[in-house]
Structure formats: C-alpha cells, structure tokens
Write a protein that holds these residues in place. Structure first.
Motif, short mmCIF file in Angstrom:
data_model
loop_
_atom_site.label_atom_id
_atom_site.label_comp_id
_atom_site.label_asym_id
_atom_site.label_seq_id
_atom_site.Cartn_x
_atom_site.Cartn_y
_atom_site.Cartn_z
N ASP A 111 0.62 -0.84 0.00
CA ASP A 111 -0.21 0.22 0.48
C ASP A 111 1.06 1.29 -0.10
N GLN A 112 2.03 1.44 0.09
CA GLN A 112 3.17 2.38 0.06
C GLN A 112 3.83 2.99 -1.21
N VAL A 113 3.42 1.59 -2.23
CA VAL A 113 3.74 1.50 -3.61
C VAL A 113 2.87 2.56 -4.94
N VAL A 114 1.44 2.76 -3.87
CA VAL A 114 0.56 3.38 -4.75
C VAL A 114 -0.11 4.62 -4.04
N GLY A 115 -0.44 5.47 -5.36
CA GLY A 115 -0.69 6.81 -5.07
C GLY A 115 -2.09 7.08 -5.44
N LEU A 116 -2.10 8.42 -5.61
CA LEU A 116 -3.77 9.44 -6.28
C LEU A 116 -2.88 10.32 -6.78
N VAL A 117 -3.27 10.97 -7.77
CA VAL A 117 -3.12 12.16 -8.45
C VAL A 117 -4.54 12.67 -8.69
N LEU A 118 -4.65 13.57 -8.10
CA LEU A 118 -5.58 14.97 -7.53
C LEU A 118 -5.47 15.71 -9.19
N ASP A 119 -7.07 15.64 -10.10
CA ASP A 119 -6.78 15.63 -11.46
C ASP A 119 -8.07 16.64 -11.29
N CYS A 120 -8.04 18.21 -11.10
CA CYS A 120 -9.06 19.27 -11.50
C CYS A 120 -9.41 19.80 -12.66
N THR A 121 -10.38 20.73 -12.42
CA THR A 121 -9.72 21.91 -13.80
C THR A 121 -10.15 23.05 -12.91
N ILE A 122 -9.16 23.83 -13.26
CA ILE A 122 -9.19 25.71 -12.33
C ILE A 122 -10.71 26.74 -13.17
N ASP A 123 -11.14 26.84 -12.82
CA ASP A 123 -11.94 27.64 -13.76
C ASP A 123 -13.15 29.39 -12.99
N THR A 124 -13.31 29.98 -13.66
CA THR A 124 -13.65 31.53 -13.75
C THR A 124 -15.02 30.83 -13.83
N VAL A 125 -15.88 31.22 -12.54
CA VAL A 125 -17.96 31.00 -12.71
C VAL A 125 -18.05 32.93 -13.06
N THR A 126 -19.27 33.12 -13.72
CA THR A 126 -19.57 33.90 -13.86
C THR A 126 -20.94 34.36 -13.11
N THR A 127 -21.45 33.98 -11.99
CA THR A 127 -23.39 34.07 -10.81
C THR A 127 -23.97 35.03 -12.12
N PRO A 128 -25.13 34.71 -12.04
CA PRO A 128 -26.55 35.12 -12.61
C PRO A 128 -26.86 37.07 -12.49
N ASP A 129 -25.41 37.23 -11.15
CA ASP A 129 -25.86 38.70 -10.35
C ASP A 129 -24.63 39.66 -10.95
N GLY A 130 -23.76 38.83 -11.59
CA GLY A 130 -22.44 39.39 -12.42
C GLY A 130 -21.16 39.38 -11.86
N LYS A 131 -21.24 38.30 -10.70
CA LYS A 131 -20.07 38.04 -9.93
C LYS A 131 -19.27 37.42 -10.79
N VAL A 132 -17.77 37.79 -10.34
CA VAL A 132 -17.13 36.21 -10.95
C VAL A 132 -16.51 35.66 -10.09
N THR A 133 -16.13 34.79 -9.74
CA THR A 133 -15.36 34.21 -8.72
C THR A 133 -14.42 32.84 -9.34
N VAL A 134 -13.34 32.18 -8.76
CA VAL A 134 -13.14 31.29 -9.02
C VAL A 134 -12.84 30.07 -8.53
N GLU A 135 -13.67 29.09 -9.45
CA GLU A 135 -13.44 27.81 -8.59
C GLU A 135 -12.67 26.43 -8.85
N ILE A 136 -12.57 25.56 -8.35
CA ILE A 136 -11.85 24.37 -8.40
C ILE A 136 -13.61 22.87 -9.12
N ARG A 137 -12.77 22.88 -10.37
CA ARG A 137 -14.43 22.25 -10.39
C ARG A 137 -13.58 20.60 -10.52
N ASN A 138 -14.34 19.39 -10.77
CA ASN A 138 -14.26 18.29 -11.00
C ASN A 138 -12.78 17.55 -10.98
#
Length: 181
Positions: A111-138
C-alpha cells in the motif's frame, strides 16, 4: 502563482509539530491580502501508515476551509486516506484529500507503492448577478503505482489502469510481500 490571470495562493504547513500549526491563519491572511483568487493548502500531517485521518487532520482541514481554502491536500502517511467534500460557509463544496499516498516510492509495503493524482480544473465562474469567482471543478482521483525491480532498479510510475500482471509478478515489493498482485 499566476496563470491565465488567476492568482493561486499555495500554502504549505508542517502540521506534525503542533506549535507550527498556528502558521495556518497568518498564511491564509497573507494569501488573501496578496489577492489570491484561489488558495490551495498542503499539509504535512497524520500518522504514518494510518489509512484514516486522525482528529487533528480533520480539524485542521475544516479550519483551512473555514478560513477560505479552496482545496486541501495532505501527505505524510505514505498510504492513501479518504477524500471528502466539505461545505464552506458560502455553501460551496471544497475538496479535502487527507493523503494522496506515495506518488513514487520504493518502500516495502504494497500500500506504499500506490498513490493518487488529484486532477481538477481551475476555472472562472460568473454568477447570475455578475460576480466572478474562481473555482476548482471536477476533481478526480487517478491512481498510480510505482514499479521497481527486486534490486530497486528501473523505478518508474505507471497509471494503475496500465499496471499489468507482469508488473506485479516482477515487482520488487514481492521481496517483503509474496502475495502482492
């Protein structure tokens, strides 16, 4: 780090020493004052070979999230620990990977020769009120295996999906664990 106009704050905390855990709050404040759009906190924590996070790990992860961390990644146990989603005060789900295990290791236990790679997307998101945030997705976890020979030669990492029966039969970890497959 700035990439594509997104400022990412990276914070590393050596949390094995309780006295150093107090570094989290001022580090988070500094990242926010420097204009980080997204904060990733990396903790060196936990008990070696423990497959579940301890109470201190859980408390620190939740504290980091409460202080504004967008992603928490841990290491030190040398084995994989659970990943969980934590709801932040703003209602957003944040990922906590308590231990990704070993990315590359010639340690002696299977169990010490296995690991995980965390893969994700960093993206900007615009809410309906126009606010822009940065989020980690998927966020996705992709398993990897370190392969090495009996004399610790030819050390390399393969995606778990590409790990073959031949790799298992010839793996150096069989010196200490004959049942390794």
């Amino acid at each position: 780090i700035e990439k594509n106009g997104i400022r990412i704050g990276l914070i590393g905390i050596y949390a094995l020493n309780a006295a150093r855990q107090i570094e989290l709050e001022p580090a988070m404040e500094t990242a926010l004052l420097m204009g980080a759009d997204l904060i990733i906190v990396n903790f060196h924590w936990g008990i070696e070979l423990a497959s579940v996070p301890n109470l201190n790990q859980r408390n620190l992860a939740h504290k980091a999230i409460d202080l504004g961390a967008d992603l928490v990644i841990g290491h030190h146990p040398h084995v994989i620990q659970p990943v969980e989603e934590v709801v932040r005060a703003d209602g957003r789900m944040m990922t906590v990977a308590y231990s990704l295990g070993n990315f590359i290791s010639t340690q002696a236990l299977a169990d010490q020769v296995v690991g995980l790679v965390l893969d994700c997307t960093i993206d900007t998101v615009t809410t309906p009120d126009g606010k822009v945030t940065v989020e980690i997705r998927n966020p996705k976890l992709v398993p990897v295996v370190t392969v090495y020979g009996a004399d610790f030669s030819n050390v390399h990492v393969v995606w778990y999906r590409d790990f073959t029966e031949t790799d298992a039969m010839n793996h150096g970890v069989k010196i200490s664990n004959q049942n390794f497959t």
